[in-house]
Design a protein around this motif. Structure first.
Motif, mmCIF file in Angstrom:
data_model
loop_
_atom_site.group_PDB
_atom_site.id
_atom_site.type_symbol
_atom_site.label_atom_id
_atom_site.label_comp_id
_atom_site.label_asym_id
_atom_site.label_seq_id
_atom_site.Cartn_x
_atom_site.Cartn_y
_atom_site.Cartn_z
ATOM 1 N N LEU A 154 0.816 -1.217 0.000
ATOM 2 C CA LEU A 154 0.000 0.000 0.000
ATOM 3 C C LEU A 154 0.848 1.265 0.000
ATOM 4 C CD1 LEU A 154 -2.794 -1.089 2.489
ATOM 5 C CD2 LEU A 154 -3.086 -0.616 0.050
ATOM 6 N N MET A 155 2.078 1.170 0.511
ATOM 7 C CA MET A 155 2.961 2.336 0.516
ATOM 8 C C MET A 155 3.823 2.417 -0.731
ATOM 9 S SD MET A 155 4.097 2.715 4.501
ATOM 10 C CE MET A 155 4.606 4.418 4.250
ATOM 11 N N ASP A 156 3.761 1.392 -1.576
ATOM 12 C CA ASP A 156 4.595 1.351 -2.771
ATOM 13 C C ASP A 156 3.900 2.047 -3.933
ATOM 14 O OD1 ASP A 156 6.589 0.848 -4.547
ATOM 15 O OD2 ASP A 156 6.232 -1.315 -4.703
ATOM 16 N N TYR A 157 3.803 3.362 -3.834
ATOM 17 C CA TYR A 157 3.239 4.146 -4.937
ATOM 18 C C TYR A 157 3.971 5.484 -5.019
ATOM 19 C CZ TYR A 157 0.530 6.904 -1.522
ATOM 20 O OH TYR A 157 0.150 7.719 -0.484
ATOM 21 N N GLU A 158 4.003 6.040 -6.221
ATOM 22 C CA GLU A 158 4.736 7.275 -6.475
ATOM 23 C C GLU A 158 4.022 8.454 -5.801
ATOM 24 O OE1 GLU A 158 6.943 9.252 -10.342
ATOM 25 O OE2 GLU A 158 4.931 8.428 -10.595
ATOM 26 N N ARG A 159 4.805 9.263 -5.047
ATOM 27 C CA ARG A 159 4.234 10.382 -4.319
ATOM 28 C C ARG A 159 5.006 11.662 -4.637
ATOM 29 N NH1 ARG A 159 4.615 6.104 -1.034
ATOM 30 N NH2 ARG A 159 6.383 6.783 0.260
ATOM 31 N N PHE A 160 4.275 12.744 -4.838
ATOM 32 C CA PHE A 160 4.853 14.051 -5.128
ATOM 33 C C PHE A 160 4.468 15.041 -4.038
ATOM 34 C CE2 PHE A 160 4.855 12.073 -9.237
ATOM 35 C CZ PHE A 160 5.899 12.644 -9.949
ATOM 36 N N GLY A 161 5.349 16.009 -3.791
ATOM 37 C CA GLY A 161 5.019 17.146 -2.948
ATOM 38 C C GLY A 161 4.559 18.317 -3.793
ATOM 39 N N ILE A 162 4.087 19.367 -3.141
ATOM 40 C CA ILE A 162 3.636 20.572 -3.841
ATOM 41 C C ILE A 162 4.860 21.292 -4.434
ATOM 42 C CG2 ILE A 162 2.524 22.821 -3.580
ATOM 43 C CD1 ILE A 162 0.925 21.614 -1.259
ATOM 44 N N PRO A 163 4.854 21.591 -5.726
ATOM 45 C CA PRO A 163 6.016 22.269 -6.317
ATOM 46 C C PRO A 163 6.106 23.738 -5.899
ATOM 47 C CG PRO A 163 4.310 21.941 -7.973
ATOM 48 C CD PRO A 163 3.842 21.240 -6.741
ATOM 49 N N VAL A 164 7.345 24.209 -5.796
ATOM 50 C CA VAL A 164 7.632 25.619 -5.488
ATOM 51 C C VAL A 164 8.399 26.192 -6.665
ATOM 52 C CG1 VAL A 164 8.905 27.190 -3.973
ATOM 53 C CG2 VAL A 164 7.686 25.223 -2.998
ATOM 54 N N GLU A 165 7.899 27.287 -7.226
ATOM 55 C CA GLU A 165 8.554 27.902 -8.387
ATOM 56 C C GLU A 165 9.386 29.100 -7.939
ATOM 57 O OE1 GLU A 165 9.408 30.747 -11.365
ATOM 58 O OE2 GLU A 165 7.749 31.101 -9.951
ATOM 59 N N GLN A 166 10.637 29.114 -8.368
ATOM 60 C CA GLN A 166 11.510 30.265 -8.151
ATOM 61 C C GLN A 166 12.459 30.378 -9.338
ATOM 62 O OE1 GLN A 166 11.032 32.552 -6.196
ATOM 63 N NE2 GLN A 166 10.820 32.013 -4.047
ATOM 64 N N GLY A 167 12.538 31.562 -9.910
ATOM 65 C CA GLY A 167 13.452 31.817 -11.024
ATOM 66 C C GLY A 167 13.168 30.960 -12.236
ATOM 67 N N GLY A 168 11.898 30.582 -12.436
ATOM 68 C CA GLY A 168 11.543 29.740 -13.578
ATOM 69 C C GLY A 168 11.799 28.268 -13.365
ATOM 70 N N HIS A 169 12.279 27.896 -12.191
ATOM 71 C CA HIS A 169 12.533 26.497 -11.856
ATOM 72 C C HIS A 169 11.466 25.997 -10.885
ATOM 73 C CE1 HIS A 169 16.480 27.108 -13.672
ATOM 74 N NE2 HIS A 169 16.698 28.113 -12.843
ATOM 75 N N TYR A 170 11.169 24.711 -10.964
ATOM 76 C CA TYR A 170 10.187 24.096 -10.079
ATOM 77 C C TYR A 170 10.887 23.077 -9.180
ATOM 78 C CZ TYR A 170 6.610 26.214 -13.013
ATOM 79 O OH TYR A 170 5.814 27.114 -13.690
ATOM 80 N N PHE A 171 10.720 23.252 -7.884
ATOM 81 C CA PHE A 171 11.328 22.375 -6.894
ATOM 82 C C PHE A 171 10.224 21.570 -6.207
ATOM 83 C CE2 PHE A 171 13.864 26.141 -7.470
ATOM 84 C CZ PHE A 171 15.191 25.715 -7.447
#
Length: 692
Positions: A73-90
């Protein structure tokens, strides 16, 4: 082993007694407060307790099934909320079973991501985590903090995002700090404590926090001290640079209450001194943005459920310039941000999220359409942003990341997880029940459709520190519900679900209301036929661990299982260690006679009732927990095992290189919950079966 009474390790009892206002209070296990890393006798006690618990859990059925299913159940792809700075997404990303999520960067929203930081390479056991991280405005640099073994202490470093090279900068003795870059990227502001005395790193109280500015490429010893309050050593400070780079805003607090002083510094003038514009620690003042010297605040001044106001911080008396922008409503204002020329205000409506949009002058612009009933978070960005991002989750909805187009109001999914379960098989309902004093309390009830009731039920609560329990997806809880178990989450007083009055109704001398609310939740679940006394397990962590310990003492007949985690169990000495002194805002102080009487009346360690049958108890803590030091649970467990409270097991699990919960590696989470659910399943009568 489950059929017979356990033989517990012999725990030394010392003749230690304290005098509180003429009342003698014994503390025979004071020696268990000593640091397990430093004291051999404590370490031996921990080893003996873990050995007994491990052998007992190994004798119960179902552990392998829970462990396998938790892993799936924990074996799935997870993303956090992206933060944009200087045209880059973290953004953070976990491929599934990685012990720690990695930090990625993209050069465009849909571009190829590349790894900036992989904490899985930082330690062999996976217990070193990436904690806070903040990119500079141009995206050239990334400051990040390292958390080792679950501690609250942070080590701060800086990365060049283009080359991937780490700079020489390294900062120590930081905890409970915000981080904010200077507009030109020359350095950043942060808060730190003095270095503790040798051997006191994980136990000494935290005082005299100061705000500093660190210039890139220099040693921490050369950092410039910006703000301190030596006359008030218990004050804590967080600093934030406004989006226009012209002001530094310092928020000061003394404890955990949202009662803040506000200080500003004009960064356009090299010789400007910090100026305190709100000196009283009376109300909440959370800055959400500014337009010149006009600052927007989320405040509860004259609005216990929250409102948005402006102050002119350049005025002689900024409070006199206060103007209401968004008035208080029937819902509770949970947070607000100014992004792309709009105010995004997040409200709690019976513990569920609703997000409203406003113009800077307060004109209502409508709701943000959310995917359903649940919890939304995020909505960060800059004044000129054209987009913002948010996460949405609910009990049967895995956390999904959405992009919101500020101009069009269009919402599109950016990262949708794929979990090995069918959400349509689960039902979520919210019920309101009546507490002892007649207060109406909400509770979420979740389970698979069509299960036979009454069923083994896990009742979870917290009830403190203005923290709200809102709907959220949990793979660990899903493993419980897959087996036919019920999950119930009670929104107790002491939380923030209904604003200041709800919080006040469950703290200080009103703390008993929290326990009454939780007991009433259990009674309601039984009365409604959801479960029975023999099938009801209770769970809570930290302040929720205190909750579980207290109600187990008060109503041991009502529950079959108690699972108190990292709990505050000694209410007479909590303020003597690390962050404990902050908690007097919610608990009161044992050094005050009136507060002492209340604290003594419910302290879990001091109110174990010998001669009464107790439920099965599996407490848990960790050796590096420097938030709620493990001595709380050590002493509580020793007292349980000494008392005559029946033949059911009263055990403890003590993790190594783990803390209060944050930064815990995936493999430890799987093992932790396999243990908890195996124990709870056995003592609630759940028949654990393989899930195909």
């Amino acid at each position: 082993m489950p059929a017979s009474k356990l033989t517990y390790p012999q725990t030394r009892r010392d003749n230690v007694t304290d005098d509180y206002f003429g009342t003698k209070v014994a503390d025979p296990y004071r020696w268990l407060e000593n640091d397990v890393r430093e004291d051999r006798q404590v370490a031996d006690w921990v080893a003996a307790e873990n050995k007994l618990t491990d052998s007992y859990l190994a004798s119960l059925p179902g552990h392998d099934i829970f462990a396998r299913r938790l892993k799936a159940l924990m074996d799935y792809e997870r993303f956090g909320i992206p933060v944009e700075q200087g045209g880059h997404y973290f953004y953070m990303h976990n491929s599934g079973l990685q012990n720690q999520a990695e930090l990625f960067m993209r050069d465009s929203l849909d571009g190829e991501g590349r790894v900036l930081l992989n904490p899985n390479e930082w330690s062999a056991d996976g217990a070193t985590a990436l904690a806070e991280w903040v990119p500079s405005e141009d995206g050239k640099y990334l400051l990040y903090s390292v958390q080792d073994g679950g501690t609250d202490w942070r080590t701060v470093k800086v990365l060049n995002t283009a080359t991937g090279q780490q700079l020489s900068d390294e900062l120590q003795w930081i905890k409970f700090s915000d981080f904010s870059w200077a507009k030109d990227g020359s350095g950043f502001y942060y808060s730190r404590f003095p270095e503790p005395a040798s051997g006191e790193k994980f136990q000494a109280t935290n005082e005299n926090q100061k705000v500093y500015f660190h210039k890139l490429g220099t040693a921490q010893a050369d950092d410039r001290m910006i703000y301190a309050t030596p006359g008030h050593p218990k004050y804590g400070h967080s600093a934030h640079v406004t989006d226009d780079g012209k002001w530094l805003v310092i928020i000061t607090s003394e404890g955990t209450d949202n009662r803040y002083a506000v200080t500003v510094k004009d960064l356009t003038k090299a010789d400007s001194e910090p100026r305190t514009i709100i000196p009283e620690l009376t109300n909440q003042w959370v800055p959400i943005g500014n337009m010149g010297s006009t600052f927007y605040f989320n405040t509860n001044k004259d609005a216990p459920r929250g409102r948005i106001v402006t102050l002119d911080v350049a005025a002689a008396d900024p409070v006199a310039t206060m103007r209401e922008i968004v008035p208080q409503s029937e819902a509770t204002l949970d947070g607000a941000n100014m992004v792309g020329g709009r105010i995004f205000a997040s409200y709690l409506v019976d513990a569920k999220t609703e997000v409203l949009r406003y113009a800077p002058d307060g004109k209502a612009l409508g709701k943000v359409d959310l995917p359903g009933i649940g919890t939304a978070s995020g909505f960060g960005g800059e004044p000129d942003s054209t987009e913002t991002f948010f996460a949405f989750t609910s009990f049967a909805t895995p956390t999904t990341i959405y992009r919101y187009d500020i101009a069009t109001g269009q919402t599109t999914a950016w990262a949708t997880p794929k979990v090995d379960f069918d959400p349509s098989q689960y039902e979520v309902k919210q019920r309101f029940y009546t507490s002892k004093d007649g207060t109406r309390v909400p509770m979420f009830i979740v389970h698979k459709k069509g299960i036979k009731l009454p069923a083994p039920t896990l009742l979870y609560g917290y009830g403190g520190f203005n923290i709200s329990l809102t709907p959220g997806f949990s793979s660990t809880r899903l493993a419980w519900m897959e087996q036919g178990g019920v999950l119930a989450v009670a929104n107790l007083r002491g939380g923030g679900e209904y604003g200041k009055a709800w919080h006040d109704g469950g703290r200080l001398h009103n703390k008993q209301n929290v326990f009454d609310d939780f007991i009433a939740a259990g009674e309601d679940l039984i009365a409604q036929g959801v479960t029975t006394k023999k099938q009801l397990a209770i769970q809570g962590g930290s302040n929720g661990g205190l909750l579980v310990g207290a109600v187990t003492n008060q109503r041991p007949d009502l529950f079959a299982v108690a699972l108190p985690a990292v709990g505050v169990m000694d209410m007479l000495r909590f303020n003597k260690f690390t962050a404990g002194r902050y908690w007097v805002d919610d608990y009161g102080s044992p050094e005050n006679e009136a507060d002492f009487k209340v604290l003594r009346s419910y302290s879990p360690y001091h109110n174990i009732r010998s001669g009464v049958e107790y439920p099965a108890i599996l407490a848990s803590t960790a050796d590096t927990d420097d938030r709620v030091v493990p001595g709380h649970t050590f002493k509580y467990t020793a007292a349980l095992q000494h008392a005559d409270i029946g033949d059911k097991p009263h055990l403890v699990t003590i993790e190594t290189r783990a803390g209060h919960g944050s930064g815990k590696p995936t493999d430890k989470i799987i093992e932790e919950y396999a243990n908890l659910w195996t124990f709870a399943a056995y003592w609630t009568g759940m028949k654990v079966k393989s899930v195909e």
